[in-house]
Design an enzyme around this catalytic site. Structure first.
Site, mmCIF file in Angstrom:
data_model
loop_
_atom_site.group_PDB
_atom_site.id
_atom_site.type_symbol
_atom_site.label_atom_id
_atom_site.label_comp_id
_atom_site.label_asym_id
_atom_site.label_seq_id
_atom_site.Cartn_x
_atom_site.Cartn_y
_atom_site.Cartn_z
ATOM 1 N N HIS A 1 0.842 -1.204 0.000
ATOM 2 C CA HIS A 1 0.000 0.000 0.000
ATOM 3 C C HIS A 1 0.873 1.249 0.000
ATOM 4 O O HIS A 1 1.808 1.361 0.773
ATOM 5 C CB HIS A 1 -0.922 0.008 1.228
ATOM 6 N N TYR B 1 -9.647 5.479 6.747
ATOM 7 C CA TYR B 1 -9.941 5.855 8.133
ATOM 8 C C TYR B 1 -11.011 6.943 8.054
ATOM 9 O O TYR B 1 -10.798 7.956 7.388
ATOM 10 C CB TYR B 1 -8.698 6.423 8.814
ATOM 11 N N TYR C 1 3.591 6.763 10.040
ATOM 12 C CA TYR C 1 2.789 5.597 9.662
ATOM 13 C C TYR C 1 3.671 4.536 8.992
ATOM 14 O O TYR C 1 3.561 3.344 9.294
ATOM 15 C CB TYR C 1 1.649 6.014 8.720
ATOM 16 N N PRO D 1 -5.033 0.818 18.513
ATOM 17 C CA PRO D 1 -4.716 0.289 17.178
ATOM 18 C C PRO D 1 -4.730 1.307 16.032
ATOM 19 O O PRO D 1 -4.269 0.988 14.933
ATOM 20 C CB PRO D 1 -5.793 -0.779 16.951
ATOM 21 N N LYS E 1 0.415 0.294 15.079
ATOM 22 C CA LYS E 1 1.802 0.236 15.534
ATOM 23 C C LYS E 1 2.127 -0.963 16.431
ATOM 24 O O LYS E 1 3.314 -1.249 16.669
ATOM 25 C CB LYS E 1 2.153 1.528 16.296
HETATM 26 C C1 PHB Z 1 -6.304 -4.019 10.482
HETATM 27 O O1 PHB Z 1 -6.309 -4.297 9.272
HETATM 28 O O2 PHB Z 1 -6.666 -4.841 11.330
HETATM 29 C C2 PHB Z 1 -5.884 -2.672 10.916
HETATM 30 C C3 PHB Z 1 -5.364 -1.792 9.984
HETATM 31 C C4 PHB Z 1 -4.986 -0.521 10.378
HETATM 32 C C5 PHB Z 1 -5.112 -0.143 11.690
HETATM 33 C C6 PHB Z 1 -5.600 -1.034 12.626
HETATM 34 C C7 PHB Z 1 -5.994 -2.304 12.246
HETATM 35 O O3 PHB Z 1 -4.760 1.114 12.055
#
Ligand code: PHB
Ligand code: APR
Length: 396
Positions: free
Chosen positions: A76, A204, A388, A296, A300
């Site tokens: 990505h 997000y 990130y 989450p 990280k």
């Molecule tokens: C996930 O795919 O489980 C996931 C991805 C990004 C995040 C948290 C969880 O910030």
């Protein structure tokens, strides 16, 4: 009479931190043994996050477990942030020249376990009452019970990779251990579903109804989250409600692509930030969730665990092969410098993208201003992107 066992590094916990450390030590020729409280089948079935930094991928390559990750992982180059009907892309590749790989932690753990088995290295699972002792001596031990027998594992170092609820951290004397914690007034309800992701990249979303995340495990499996009350039982969230909230929080354009497939896993996670200092006490070292937890948002957790191990493995090699204790003596300080930066980033992403239930109008206005600033500022997007994709790994 206790059954006596011996190894050089006793690793407590067979999560990603413990298994990665075991593999790196094995490849450096250092004998190690992993003790795990649960049946290994349970450990391998746990569903966790799924975004790997390049540094984590490199460590998995060093451990010899990156083949499937390179075949199946999804590269990505950015993420999107959705707010009030618009999507704003943060282009990691343009801003930092770097990328991330979407590959589930469950798969990372499976690959590490398979490599350990292929090498014929021991994991003693279903080990009960694990207790590290004599940690201030050069010959610590780990006491435990297994298959009805009392066992005593003699070693030179104990690696506490036993997660947030593990025993190792509590072996640091209370007067020397300092902990820092923040509990957020919300949780994430997560589902896994056999459905095509709504987009090629992660989205997000922040809305007045709360946060939502559209992630994935593969081109045919979606991983979806909505902000919820941390005390909600999963029964409060039938699939229809989860999909309705996802749709309402992302807006009609993306919602039209949401395939409402039945969930195949569902769980609620309380959001927490936590750090324990120090990360070494005598011959006990902590790595991963045993020493720190991040919420989450920003993904990280696993990366931080891998970064600890990337620092710890060479420090143990220096001690045990070259008789040089200095890298291990510096381990805690070096690791914590990076840990705190990831804590700050995870706290910031969490604060930026969640609806705070206490209803503080000043805070809400600042949050909008911060989002607005982010969408319009290349400098701010670069700051997000460089954290990130992962801050540089340190060397002890
Ligand atoms: C996930 O795919 O489980 C996931 C991805 C990004 C995040 C948290 C969880 O910030
Ligand atoms: N004795 C033996 N094993 C234990 C004990 C104990 N007393 N307590 C816990 N364990 C085991 C757990 O059963 C678990 O398998 O330690 C392991 C810890 O694994 P994780 O919780 O996965 O922690 P870690 O390896 O540090 O991985 C960090 O996991 O929670 C996510 O977000 C986090 O992605 C990050 C990653």
């Amino acid at each position: 009479m206790a059954k006596r066992l011996e190894t050089r590094v006793a690793i407590v916990g067979a999560g990603p931190a413990g298994l990665l450390l075991g593999q790196l030590l094995y490849r450096a020729g250092i004998d190690n043994l992993v003790l795990e409280r649960r049946p290994m089948a349970r450990v391998l079935a746990r569903i966790r996050a799924g975004v790997l930094e390049e540094g984590t991928v490199r460590l998995l390559e060093e451990a010899g477990v990156a083949d499937r990750l390179h075949r199946e992982g999804l590269v990505h180059r950015g993420i999107e942030i959705a707010f009030e009907g618009e999507r704003h892309r943060v282009d990691f590749e343009a801003l930092t020249g770097r990328r991330v790989v979407v590959y589930g932690q469950t798969e990372v753990t499976k690959d590490l376990f398979a490599a350990r088995q292929a090498a014929g290295l021991p994991i003693l699972d279903e080990a009960a009452d694990v207790l590290p002792v004599d940690l201030e001596s050069e010959r610590p031990k780990v006491l435990f019970r297994r298959e009805g027998e009392s066992c005593e594992l003699a070693c030179e170092v104990v690696a506490g990779c036993d997660g947030f609820h593990g025993v190792c951290r509590s072996r640091i004397p209370a007067e020397r251990l300092r902990t820092f914690e923040r509990i957020y007034p919300f949780g994430w309800l997560g589902i896994l579903a056999r459905a095509r992701p709504v987009s090629e990249e992660l989205i997000y979303a922040f809305s007045e109804r709360g946060f939502a995340l559209f992630s994935m495990r593969s081109p045919t499996v979606s991983r979806l989250y909505v902000q919820c009350d941390p005390n909600d039982p999963v029964e409060a969230w039938p699939d229809e409600r989860v999909y309705d909230e996802l749709a309402a929080r992302i807006g009609p354009e993306v919602a039209a692509r949401l395939e409402r497939a039945p969930s195949i896993e569902k769980s609620v996670t309380q959001m927490r930030s936590f750090v324990a200092e120090p990360m070494r006490w005598g011959r006990l070292v902590l790595a991963g969730d045993a020493a720190h937890i991040v919420p989450p948002t920003g993904a990280k957790g696993l990366n931080l665990a891998a970064a600890d191990v990337g620092l710890l493995a060479p420090a143990l090699v220096a001690l045990l092969k070259e008789n040089d204790p200095r890298p291990l003596e510096r381990y805690s300080e070096t690791a914590l410098a990076r840990v705190w930066k990831a804590e700050r980033f995870s706290w910031w992403m969490t604060s930026l993208l969640h609806k705070f239930p206490e209803g503080d109008p000043f805070r809400d206005r600042l949050q909008r201003a911060e989002l607005d600033h982010l969408f319009g500022s290349t400098a701010q997007q670069t700051a997000l992107a460089e954290q990130y994709v992962g801050l540089p790994l340190a060397r002890a």
